[in-house]
Design a protein around this motif. Sequence first.
Motif, mmCIF file in Angstrom:
data_model
loop_
_atom_site.group_PDB
_atom_site.id
_atom_site.type_symbol
_atom_site.label_atom_id
_atom_site.label_comp_id
_atom_site.label_asym_id
_atom_site.label_seq_id
_atom_site.Cartn_x
_atom_site.Cartn_y
_atom_site.Cartn_z
ATOM 1 N N ALA A 99 0.492 -1.272 0.055
ATOM 2 C CA ALA A 99 0.655 0.008 -0.400
ATOM 3 C C ALA A 99 0.928 1.693 -0.191
ATOM 4 O O ALA A 99 0.622 2.184 -0.965
ATOM 5 N N ARG A 100 2.151 1.135 1.302
ATOM 6 C CA ARG A 100 2.919 2.910 0.542
ATOM 7 C C ARG A 100 3.536 2.382 -0.218
ATOM 8 O O ARG A 100 3.707 3.982 -0.796
ATOM 9 N N PRO A 101 4.321 1.957 -0.891
ATOM 10 C CA PRO A 101 6.005 1.769 -1.927
ATOM 11 C C PRO A 101 4.104 2.236 -2.827
ATOM 12 O O PRO A 101 5.258 2.528 -3.804
ATOM 13 N N SER A 102 3.082 2.113 -3.175
ATOM 14 C CA SER A 102 2.433 1.913 -4.800
ATOM 15 C C SER A 102 2.374 3.008 -4.686
ATOM 16 O O SER A 102 2.071 3.439 -5.842
ATOM 17 N N THR A 103 1.566 3.601 -3.751
ATOM 18 C CA THR A 103 1.128 5.394 -3.561
ATOM 19 C C THR A 103 2.608 6.332 -3.376
ATOM 20 O O THR A 103 2.312 7.279 -4.363
ATOM 21 N N ARG A 104 3.414 5.822 -3.082
ATOM 22 C CA ARG A 104 5.092 6.670 -3.042
ATOM 23 C C ARG A 104 5.029 6.421 -4.529
ATOM 24 O O ARG A 104 5.011 7.414 -5.490
ATOM 25 N N THR A 139 -5.729 9.505 -14.475
ATOM 26 C CA THR A 139 -6.882 8.178 -15.088
ATOM 27 C C THR A 139 -5.412 7.339 -15.149
ATOM 28 O O THR A 139 -5.548 6.230 -14.581
ATOM 29 N N ASP A 140 -4.607 7.215 -15.901
ATOM 30 C CA ASP A 140 -3.230 6.841 -16.048
ATOM 31 C C ASP A 140 -2.564 6.034 -15.041
ATOM 32 O O ASP A 140 -2.481 5.386 -14.794
ATOM 33 N N LEU A 141 -2.565 7.769 -13.865
ATOM 34 C CA LEU A 141 -1.080 7.153 -13.340
ATOM 35 C C LEU A 141 -2.315 6.036 -11.691
ATOM 36 O O LEU A 141 -1.981 4.997 -11.497
ATOM 37 N N SER A 142 -3.794 6.163 -11.780
ATOM 38 C CA SER A 142 -4.640 5.749 -11.024
ATOM 39 C C SER A 142 -4.443 4.078 -11.682
ATOM 40 O O SER A 142 -4.103 2.902 -11.062
ATOM 41 N N LEU A 143 -4.613 3.258 -13.491
ATOM 42 C CA LEU A 143 -3.807 2.602 -13.677
ATOM 43 C C LEU A 143 -2.835 2.029 -12.943
ATOM 44 O O LEU A 143 -2.436 0.589 -13.128
ATOM 45 N N LEU A 144 -2.027 2.848 -12.782
ATOM 46 C CA LEU A 144 -0.417 2.102 -12.954
ATOM 47 C C LEU A 144 -0.325 1.690 -11.129
ATOM 48 O O LEU A 144 0.156 0.388 -11.119
ATOM 49 N N ARG A 145 -1.423 2.591 -10.364
ATOM 50 C CA ARG A 145 -1.590 2.233 -9.477
ATOM 51 C C ARG A 145 -1.714 0.871 -8.702
ATOM 52 O O ARG A 145 -1.112 0.213 -8.327
ATOM 53 N N MET A 146 -3.152 0.846 -9.667
ATOM 54 C CA MET A 146 -3.917 -0.481 -9.277
ATOM 55 C C MET A 146 -2.649 -1.793 -10.017
ATOM 56 O O MET A 146 -3.150 -2.679 -9.300
ATOM 57 N N PHE A 147 -1.963 -1.330 -10.728
ATOM 58 C CA PHE A 147 -0.618 -2.534 -11.629
ATOM 59 C C PHE A 147 -0.563 -2.796 -11.361
ATOM 60 O O PHE A 147 0.567 -4.042 -10.579
ATOM 61 N N LEU A 148 0.638 -1.718 -10.091
ATOM 62 C CA LEU A 148 1.726 -2.187 -9.103
ATOM 63 C C LEU A 148 0.620 -2.717 -7.515
ATOM 64 O O LEU A 148 1.500 -3.542 -6.638
ATOM 65 N N VAL A 149 -0.147 -2.682 -8.034
ATOM 66 C CA VAL A 149 -0.918 -3.651 -5.842
ATOM 67 C C VAL A 149 -0.849 -4.717 -6.653
ATOM 68 O O VAL A 149 -1.020 -5.367 -5.376
#
Length: 610
Positions: A99-104, A139-149
């Motif tokens: 959670a923390r590193p993905s938001t970072r 939108t695109d950066l939210s998709l990247l965060r979901m990918f990392l999670v």
Amino acid sequence: MPASTSAAPRPVAPKRSAVRSLLRLWPYLRPVRGRFLAAAFVAVVASCLSLVIPLVLKWMVDGPVAGRDPDGVWLGALAVLGLGVAEALLFGLRRWLVARPSTRVEASLRADLYRRLQRLPVAFHDRWASGQLLSRGTTDLSLLRMFLVFPLTFLFVNGVTVLAGFVVLLAQDWSLGLVLLLPVVPLVVGCSLFETRYSKAARRAQDQVGDLTTLVEESVLGIRVVKGFGRHRSQARAFRVLAERLRGTELRKARLLAAIWAFITTVPELAIGAALVLGTVQVADGELSAGTLVAFLSTALALRWPVESIGFLLAMSQEAATATERYFEVMDQAEETADRAPGAVATAADRAPGRDAPGGDVPGGVVFEGVTFRYPDAPEDSPPVLRGVDLRIRPGETLALVGATGSGKTTLTALVPRLYELTSGRVLLDGEDIAEMPRERLRSLVAVAFEEPTLFSASVRDNVLMGAGPEAGDAELRRALDVAQAGFVADLPRGARTEVGEQGLSLSGGQRQRLALARAVVGTPRFLVLDDPLSALDVHTEALVEAALREVLRDTTALVVAHRPSTVLLADRVALLSEGRIAAVGTHQELLRTSAEYAWLMSGTGDGKR
């Protein structure tokens, strides 16, 4: 409309690799790789615990159940319960770890994108629709965060789980294990086809989100125009067209995902059914124990989710890959050209007015030498906007720039603070080539006020002091407001600390223009560039502003785009710009006598707009 309606450039690249695209995120992942690796390890352990449960069931069926031992059954049940609880806790720990590193990472990506947008040349922003840039930053950066999670971890975890599961299956019975291996080839082929088609649909959808964002932003910012001309229906139709287009693309994505999900679910289920039939026959023939068959089928069922999730994970990965491509399309754009020589930030002496006195032979002022300019995206065979402009503004002098529509007045003024780079020639400020000046120093020496004033969602004070250094305070603010005749600020609900709202639309056009003028003069700049700064003022306010502005112009070197005789009279000399060239230079009275074009422009019968 306030924003460009054109979509961002969409270069068609050769067939890309999703893995290669996603690998570009590695610099952002490197600082937090330890947390992600720990999360992957925890998830692998949790998934492998689910493979131990079938082995416990095998022991229970072949042991306590077959021997009718209740104590053994209870022990096995507690073991299964313990494994299930441990698996749940480990998956919870994995989620906490990422959670923390993905938001970072998301915050770092967003900060770098914003920083790059600030450093890209104005020509880039002329070409790109604001909605396309907004969609990349949201939108695109939210998709990247979901990918990392999720997918980043589980593509690896599920792969390890499937391999470990097949080892367990083959160890229990190699013939049944081979039956379950049969779907591997069709699954690989099907996933490959899905990946290719889904990536195209995902890219199309993300671009269409950008187009839709652009339309919504323009409609909101231009709501007065939309309502004033009764164009709400046409805007609604345009919105429906784009929304339906996006809906169609999303439905295609849904159909592709449904197809791959059905394929990935059906093929393994058929293999499991075949293994069940074959295993039942072996148990009946005494070649296989009932506990082994239960364990085998339990292991196969435990592998259903890792296998069935492949389509879902691939879809998310493809969307993340296209989001990464769109992100780096902006990040790969060249920033403003580097300064050719080092320099220091402007000092107090640089900013002090009246450093040089006006004079014909005194070096300094603003000099345009052979300036030619063509917009970067203009066709190569198109004529330049400016063609060999030679012009000198003496130190402390105010020069009015006059010309007809399309003559290049605004373009010429934009070259002084290097909003655009010259095609050829050079511009000198006090004898120093602006191309060799650090931009920070250049833009602390030059202040600008544009014809269309832009205010930010901040207080009046913050908007005005944006034009001064960090040391500026209330004294400078009051002086600038006085020069701009912005006494209306005192009547605002909170005075200078009143929030003006988005684009300053809570103020009138004249009020916005006066605040923009105050922002230009607040820092007592050495050079001042004003693009028709009084166009939105009534004649009485204009006269007051001109009287105060004369005091400011006396202590600075200024270039003023003028459309009306009253503004021209603020200047010491006038330059007539015609078809990209300086056609005449002189005083207002001289040009009235010697230039028919100038006399025509000043007569009021000509086009006074640029």
